[in-house]
Design a protein around this motif. Structure first.
Motif, PDB file in Angstrom:
ATOM      1  N   UNK A 145      -1.675  54.245 -19.360  1.00  0.00           N
ATOM      2  CA  UNK A 145      -1.361  55.521 -18.731  1.00  0.00           C
ATOM      3  C   UNK A 145      -1.554  56.639 -19.740  1.00  0.00           C
ATOM      4  N   UNK A 146      -1.619  57.868 -19.242  1.00  0.00           N
ATOM      5  CA  UNK A 146      -1.749  59.017 -20.124  1.00  0.00           C
ATOM      6  C   UNK A 146      -0.535  59.126 -21.039  1.00  0.00           C
ATOM      7  N   UNK A 147       0.629  58.750 -20.541  1.00  0.00           N
ATOM      8  CA  UNK A 147       1.831  58.840 -21.365  1.00  0.00           C
ATOM      9  C   UNK A 147       1.811  57.830 -22.510  1.00  0.00           C
ATOM     10  N   UNK A 178      -7.839  54.909 -26.197  1.00  0.00           N
ATOM     11  CA  UNK A 178      -7.012  55.802 -27.000  1.00  0.00           C
ATOM     12  C   UNK A 178      -7.938  56.597 -27.909  1.00  0.00           C
ATOM     13  N   UNK A 179      -7.854  57.937 -27.890  1.00  0.00           N
ATOM     14  CA  UNK A 179      -8.731  58.745 -28.733  1.00  0.00           C
ATOM     15  C   UNK A 179      -8.595  58.359 -30.206  1.00  0.00           C
ATOM     16  N   UNK A 180      -9.738  58.238 -30.863  1.00  0.00           N
ATOM     17  CA  UNK A 180      -9.772  57.852 -32.264  1.00  0.00           C
ATOM     18  C   UNK A 180      -9.780  56.347 -32.474  1.00  0.00           C
ATOM     19  N   UNK A 191      -9.734  49.824 -28.340  1.00  0.00           N
ATOM     20  CA  UNK A 191      -8.818  49.963 -27.205  1.00  0.00           C
ATOM     21  C   UNK A 191      -9.497  50.219 -25.861  1.00  0.00           C
ATOM     22  N   UNK A 192     -10.807  50.240 -25.806  1.00  0.00           N
ATOM     23  CA  UNK A 192     -11.474  50.572 -24.538  1.00  0.00           C
ATOM     24  C   UNK A 192     -11.360  49.436 -23.536  1.00  0.00           C
ATOM     25  N   UNK A 193     -11.295  49.835 -22.272  1.00  0.00           N
ATOM     26  CA  UNK A 193     -11.232  48.894 -21.147  1.00  0.00           C
ATOM     27  C   UNK A 193     -11.901  49.557 -19.958  1.00  0.00           C
TER      28      UNK A 193
END
Length: 119
Positions: free
Chosen positions: A33-35, A101-103, A108-110
């Protein structure tokens, strides 16, 4: 004292330790999630090698691509994943939605969007 009580206690400790380890590595059981620091982007597939389907029709895939998103520069990524039966098989030039997640795009990509249950 019954012998099943200490066994149950040890099993509970092991499950707790595994859960903590997975959540520290970003592979917990909760959705992306964004959070939790994830953002949406697009992956352009540059290379994909598909294995033979298993008995359920799922295929193992090695994939390379470029992820571009709103808050990061394009990043080259590589991964091995299982493509479920009936899903779109990746091919060079395919644009797929991803979360990451940026950076930390490379680890972390999915595939998916923030609205999906990506865990």
């Amino acid at each position: 004292m019954s012998s099943w009580i200490p066994t149950l206690f040890i099993a509970l400790i092991i499950v707790t330790a595994i859960s903590l380890f997975m959540s520290r590595r970003g592979r917990g059981f909760a959705a992306a999630t964004a959070s939790r620091g994830y953002v949406e982007g697009t992956m352009t597939v540059t290379s994909a090698a598909l294995g033979h389907p298993d008995r359920d029709g799922a295929r193992h895939c090695t994939i390379t691509g470029t992820i571009a998103g709103p808050d990061s520069s394009p990043a080259e990524v590589y991964g091995r994943l299982v493509i479920p039966a009936g899903s779109v098989e990746p091919y060079p030039g395919l644009d797929q939605p991803v979360v990451y997640k940026p950076g930390k795009e490379d680890s972390t990509w999915r595939f998916g969007t923030l609205g999906d249950s990506v865990g």
